[in-house]
Design an enzyme around this catalytic site. Sequence first.
Site, short mmCIF file in Angstrom:
data_model
loop_
_atom_site.label_atom_id
_atom_site.label_comp_id
_atom_site.label_asym_id
_atom_site.label_seq_id
_atom_site.Cartn_x
_atom_site.Cartn_y
_atom_site.Cartn_z
N SER A 16 32.23 37.46 42.94
CA SER A 16 31.50 38.72 42.64
C SER A 16 32.10 39.57 41.34
O SER A 16 31.26 39.41 40.26
CB SER A 16 31.56 39.59 43.81
OG SER A 16 32.50 40.35 43.48
N ASN A 17 33.89 38.89 41.35
CA ASN A 17 34.26 39.34 39.76
C ASN A 17 33.64 38.33 38.87
O ASN A 17 33.67 38.04 37.87
CB ASN A 17 35.68 39.45 40.04
CG ASN A 17 36.24 41.43 40.66
OD1 ASN A 17 34.95 42.38 39.90
ND2 ASN A 17 37.05 41.36 41.34
N LYS A 68 53.93 22.55 45.17
CA LYS A 68 53.64 23.57 44.15
C LYS A 68 53.52 23.35 42.54
O LYS A 68 52.57 23.41 41.90
CB LYS A 68 53.90 25.52 44.17
CG LYS A 68 53.31 26.18 43.81
CD LYS A 68 53.64 27.98 44.30
CE LYS A 68 52.85 28.93 43.98
NZ LYS A 68 52.54 29.95 44.52
N ILE A 95 50.59 32.45 44.86
CA ILE A 95 51.16 33.36 44.18
C ILE A 95 51.10 32.13 42.55
O ILE A 95 51.50 31.05 42.89
CB ILE A 95 52.21 32.94 44.66
CG1 ILE A 95 52.51 34.35 45.84
CG2 ILE A 95 53.29 33.91 43.79
CD1 ILE A 95 51.69 36.05 45.22
N ILE A 96 51.14 32.63 41.35
CA ILE A 96 51.49 31.95 40.58
C ILE A 96 52.84 31.60 40.06
O ILE A 96 53.47 32.78 40.16
CB ILE A 96 50.59 32.56 38.99
CG1 ILE A 96 49.43 32.51 39.67
CG2 ILE A 96 50.99 31.52 37.84
CD1 ILE A 96 48.40 31.75 39.86
N ASN A 110 45.37 39.64 35.90
CA ASN A 110 44.55 39.75 37.60
C ASN A 110 44.25 40.98 37.13
O ASN A 110 44.17 42.26 37.05
CB ASN A 110 45.94 39.98 38.56
CG ASN A 110 45.73 39.52 40.15
OD1 ASN A 110 44.86 39.31 40.28
ND2 ASN A 110 45.78 40.50 41.19
N HIS A 112 43.29 44.14 40.39
CA HIS A 112 44.34 44.17 42.57
C HIS A 112 43.29 45.87 42.41
O HIS A 112 43.04 46.60 41.52
CB HIS A 112 45.80 44.32 41.92
CG HIS A 112 46.17 44.55 43.25
ND1 HIS A 112 46.57 44.43 43.99
CD2 HIS A 112 46.10 46.23 43.49
CE1 HIS A 112 47.07 44.40 45.02
NE2 HIS A 112 46.90 45.30 45.35
#
Length: 190
Positions: A16-17, A68, A95-96, A110, A112
């Site tokens: 949705s964002n 990663k 997590i980046i 980001n 939140h």
Amino acid sequence: MSRKKCLAVFASGTGSNFEAIVTACEQGKIPAETVALVCDKPSARVVERASRHGVKSFTFDPKSFASKVEMETVIADFLDENGVDLVCLAGYMRIISDTLLSRYDGKIINIHPSLLPAFPGARAVEQAMEYGVKVFGVTIHYVDRTVDGGRIIAQRAVPYEGNDIDELFGLIHAVEHELYPETIARLLSV
């Protein structure tokens, strides 16, 4: 004439964002084009939304990478290939790490669902409700090497004194869908 700025949105769910950002770009409210979606869940609804808007998707199963570092190197290469200027995390539940942060330092933001620094991490809305807060909210921040600890760019309060978590999520999402595009537009206009 300078080229239009290019956005990538990272998402893991319904999108949705993502939809709010893409639509704002299409309507000229954000002076940019959403050129890429990065999604770690190939069957997520956001992938269908990206397709509908003609946005290129990079979907993957994190378990298909040896590490990663390998995964984020491939993602960063994809971003580079698409000329991405700003990365917008929108419900991306990973997590980046340094691999991506070092290549896109200061270019990853980001959203939140709390008024950070209160209630960082997963389940922020539920934790805030369990705690009994009367003002919830939304924060947009730069991504750094901490979990939801980067420098705050924008915040908006969401007053709520009920106890219906679905109603609260609806109120928070409505604020997110306004605040995120507004903030991205402001960042790109500086």
